[in-house]
Design a protein around this motif. Sequence first.
Motif, PDB file in Angstrom:
ATOM      1  N   PHE A  12      30.480 -10.231  -1.951  1.00  0.00           N
ATOM      2  CA  PHE A  12      29.315  -9.724  -1.237  1.00  0.00           C
ATOM      3  C   PHE A  12      29.493  -8.240  -0.960  1.00  0.00           C
ATOM      4  N   LEU A  13      30.691  -7.885  -0.521  1.00  0.00           N
ATOM      5  CA  LEU A  13      31.051  -6.490  -0.269  1.00  0.00           C
ATOM      6  C   LEU A  13      32.295  -6.161  -1.074  1.00  0.00           C
ATOM      7  N   VAL A  14      32.277  -5.009  -1.744  1.00  0.00           N
ATOM      8  CA  VAL A  14      33.438  -4.527  -2.489  1.00  0.00           C
ATOM      9  C   VAL A  14      33.717  -3.084  -2.066  1.00  0.00           C
ATOM     10  N   LEU A  61      39.165  -3.637  -1.233  1.00  0.00           N
ATOM     11  CA  LEU A  61      39.075  -4.963  -0.619  1.00  0.00           C
ATOM     12  C   LEU A  61      37.754  -5.597  -1.010  1.00  0.00           C
ATOM     13  N   GLN A  62      37.692  -6.909  -0.831  1.00  0.00           N
ATOM     14  CA  GLN A  62      36.464  -7.655  -1.087  1.00  0.00           C
ATOM     15  C   GLN A  62      36.188  -8.605   0.069  1.00  0.00           C
ATOM     16  N   VAL A  63      34.907  -8.853   0.288  1.00  0.00           N
ATOM     17  CA  VAL A  63      34.467  -9.874   1.236  1.00  0.00           C
ATOM     18  C   VAL A  63      33.485 -10.765   0.501  1.00  0.00           C
ATOM     19  N   GLY A  64      33.787 -12.046   0.412  1.00  0.00           N
ATOM     20  CA  GLY A  64      32.878 -12.989  -0.222  1.00  0.00           C
ATOM     21  C   GLY A  64      31.766 -13.404   0.720  1.00  0.00           C
ATOM     22  N   ARG A  65      30.676 -13.835   0.157  1.00  0.00           N
ATOM     23  CA  ARG A  65      29.553 -14.324   0.970  1.00  0.00           C
ATOM     24  C   ARG A  65      30.012 -15.529   1.796  1.00  0.00           C
ATOM     25  N   GLY A  66      29.777 -15.478   3.091  1.00  0.00           N
ATOM     26  CA  GLY A  66      30.166 -16.549   3.991  1.00  0.00           C
ATOM     27  C   GLY A  66      31.638 -16.547   4.365  1.00  0.00           C
ATOM     28  N   GLU A  67      32.331 -15.471   4.024  1.00  0.00           N
ATOM     29  CA  GLU A  67      33.771 -15.382   4.259  1.00  0.00           C
ATOM     30  C   GLU A  67      34.057 -14.494   5.472  1.00  0.00           C
ATOM     31  N   VAL A  68      35.152 -14.782   6.167  1.00  0.00           N
ATOM     32  CA  VAL A  68      35.659 -13.915   7.226  1.00  0.00           C
ATOM     33  C   VAL A  68      36.915 -13.237   6.695  1.00  0.00           C
ATOM     34  N   VAL A  69      36.884 -11.911   6.644  1.00  0.00           N
ATOM     35  CA  VAL A  69      38.017 -11.128   6.159  1.00  0.00           C
ATOM     36  C   VAL A  69      38.458 -10.192   7.277  1.00  0.00           C
ATOM     37  N   SER A  70      39.761 -10.189   7.536  1.00  0.00           N
ATOM     38  CA  SER A  70      40.313  -9.344   8.590  1.00  0.00           C
ATOM     39  C   SER A  70      41.123  -8.217   7.990  1.00  0.00           C
ATOM     40  N   VAL A  71      41.007  -7.026   8.589  1.00  0.00           N
ATOM     41  CA  VAL A  71      41.816  -5.870   8.225  1.00  0.00           C
ATOM     42  C   VAL A  71      42.760  -5.605   9.389  1.00  0.00           C
ATOM     43  N   LEU A  72      44.058  -5.713   9.125  1.00  0.00           N
ATOM     44  CA  LEU A  72      45.075  -5.602  10.163  1.00  0.00           C
ATOM     45  C   LEU A  72      45.874  -4.324   9.982  1.00  0.00           C
ATOM     46  N   VAL A  86      33.156 -17.433  20.216  1.00  0.00           N
ATOM     47  CA  VAL A  86      31.872 -17.107  19.580  1.00  0.00           C
ATOM     48  C   VAL A  86      32.082 -16.783  18.099  1.00  0.00           C
ATOM     49  N   LEU A  87      33.110 -16.024  17.778  1.00  0.00           N
ATOM     50  CA  LEU A  87      33.358 -15.672  16.375  1.00  0.00           C
ATOM     51  C   LEU A  87      33.663 -16.904  15.534  1.00  0.00           C
ATOM     52  N   PHE A  88      34.381 -17.869  16.115  1.00  0.00           N
ATOM     53  CA  PHE A  88      34.622 -19.117  15.382  1.00  0.00           C
ATOM     54  C   PHE A  88      33.302 -19.869  15.154  1.00  0.00           C
ATOM     55  N   ARG A  89      32.382 -19.816  16.096  1.00  0.00           N
ATOM     56  CA  ARG A  89      31.064 -20.442  15.902  1.00  0.00           C
ATOM     57  C   ARG A  89      30.312 -19.755  14.769  1.00  0.00           C
ATOM     58  N   TRP A  90      30.363 -18.420  14.757  1.00  0.00           N
ATOM     59  CA  TRP A  90      29.688 -17.681  13.697  1.00  0.00           C
ATOM     60  C   TRP A  90      30.263 -18.056  12.335  1.00  0.00           C
ATOM     61  N   LYS A  91      31.580 -18.162  12.265  1.00  0.00           N
ATOM     62  CA  LYS A  91      32.223 -18.554  11.006  1.00  0.00           C
ATOM     63  C   LYS A  91      31.735 -19.932  10.571  1.00  0.00           C
ATOM     64  N   ALA A  92      31.684 -20.873  11.507  1.00  0.00           N
ATOM     65  CA  ALA A  92      31.237 -22.228  11.182  1.00  0.00           C
ATOM     66  C   ALA A  92      29.793 -22.235  10.692  1.00  0.00           C
ATOM     67  N   ALA A  93      29.004 -21.267  11.160  1.00  0.00           N
ATOM     68  CA  ALA A  93      27.607 -21.165  10.736  1.00  0.00           C
ATOM     69  C   ALA A  93      27.447 -20.454   9.398  1.00  0.00           C
ATOM     70  N   GLY A  94      28.562 -20.001   8.796  1.00  0.00           N
ATOM     71  CA  GLY A  94      28.496 -19.358   7.493  1.00  0.00           C
ATOM     72  C   GLY A  94      28.272 -17.866   7.520  1.00  0.00           C
ATOM     73  N   GLN A  95      28.467 -17.231   8.692  1.00  0.00           N
ATOM     74  CA  GLN A  95      28.245 -15.791   8.795  1.00  0.00           C
ATOM     75  C   GLN A  95      29.343 -15.028   8.055  1.00  0.00           C
ATOM     76  N   THR A  96      28.951 -14.019   7.287  1.00  0.00           N
ATOM     77  CA  THR A  96      29.897 -13.141   6.613  1.00  0.00           C
ATOM     78  C   THR A  96      30.373 -12.081   7.598  1.00  0.00           C
ATOM     79  N   ILE A  97      31.699 -11.941   7.740  1.00  0.00           N
ATOM     80  CA  ILE A  97      32.259 -11.059   8.763  1.00  0.00           C
ATOM     81  C   ILE A  97      33.390 -10.236   8.167  1.00  0.00           C
ATOM     82  N   LEU A  98      33.380  -8.936   8.454  1.00  0.00           N
ATOM     83  CA  LEU A  98      34.513  -8.053   8.199  1.00  0.00           C
ATOM     84  C   LEU A  98      35.042  -7.618   9.559  1.00  0.00           C
TER      85      LEU A  98
END
Length: 247
Positions: free
Chosen positions: A12-14, A33-44, A188-200
């Motif tokens: 979804f994002l590259v 980096l890449q973020v797939g649709r509906g994926e949660v990707v963390s930058v540490l 709340v972020l875990f709820r968003w993930k369960a709902a399929g929200q794409t998050i960086l």
Amino acid sequence: MVEQNSSSISPFLVVDDVDVHYGAVQALFGVSLQVGRGEVVSVLGGNASGKSTTLKTVLGLVSPSRGRVVLEGREIQGLSSPEVIDLGVASVPEGRRVFPEMSVYENLLMGAYPRRQEKDAIRSDLAEVFDTFPRLAERRRQAAGTLSGGEQQMLALGRAWLRRGKLICIDEPSMGLSPKFVDMVYEVLFRWKAAGQTILLVEQNARIALELADRAYVLQHGHVVLTGAAADLSADPMVQKAYLGAA
């Protein structure tokens, strides 16, 4: 070079081989980096690792001196931040950045402004935000600047949710919060993930970020030094020693 995503998740994002300079100082060195649709990707990463600069590059707040940022197949490097937001990106910035003189309710409506014609949907989403954050419901007429730090973070999350962005970029959501508020935010972020929200997600609290994320990237001094599934990184001795407090 664009990272090859071995999963079945469509990119979804590259972010492709990006350099960023602040004047003569280089902050990012060939970051991909890449973020797939509906994926949660963390930058540490620690302080001055380049993780917030990476997020700002995606949001159009800084422009890369080299490389590409591609959202849904469209190159967006060089676009202004409002133009990126108009493409369906929502932001929860570091430090919350609420409008202090405006009420809680007015701040939330600012999040919904790009979709202001969707009046019925906005009313439904406002009700959802107030149900999720009862404190905001109680303080809806209160000036946002008078809220506690944790309450302002709730407001920043609610405002981003009202945007209904295809991608939500979140910068250091646990910074400066008590453990109680950190738990509330991540619930709340875990709820968003369960709902399929794409998050960086950019986060210094590696332990909780890796619990939330599907995949993660570790930055040091502007370079990506590790990447992989969040569960694998949690078990990596380098990550454990540097970020998870292991002996």
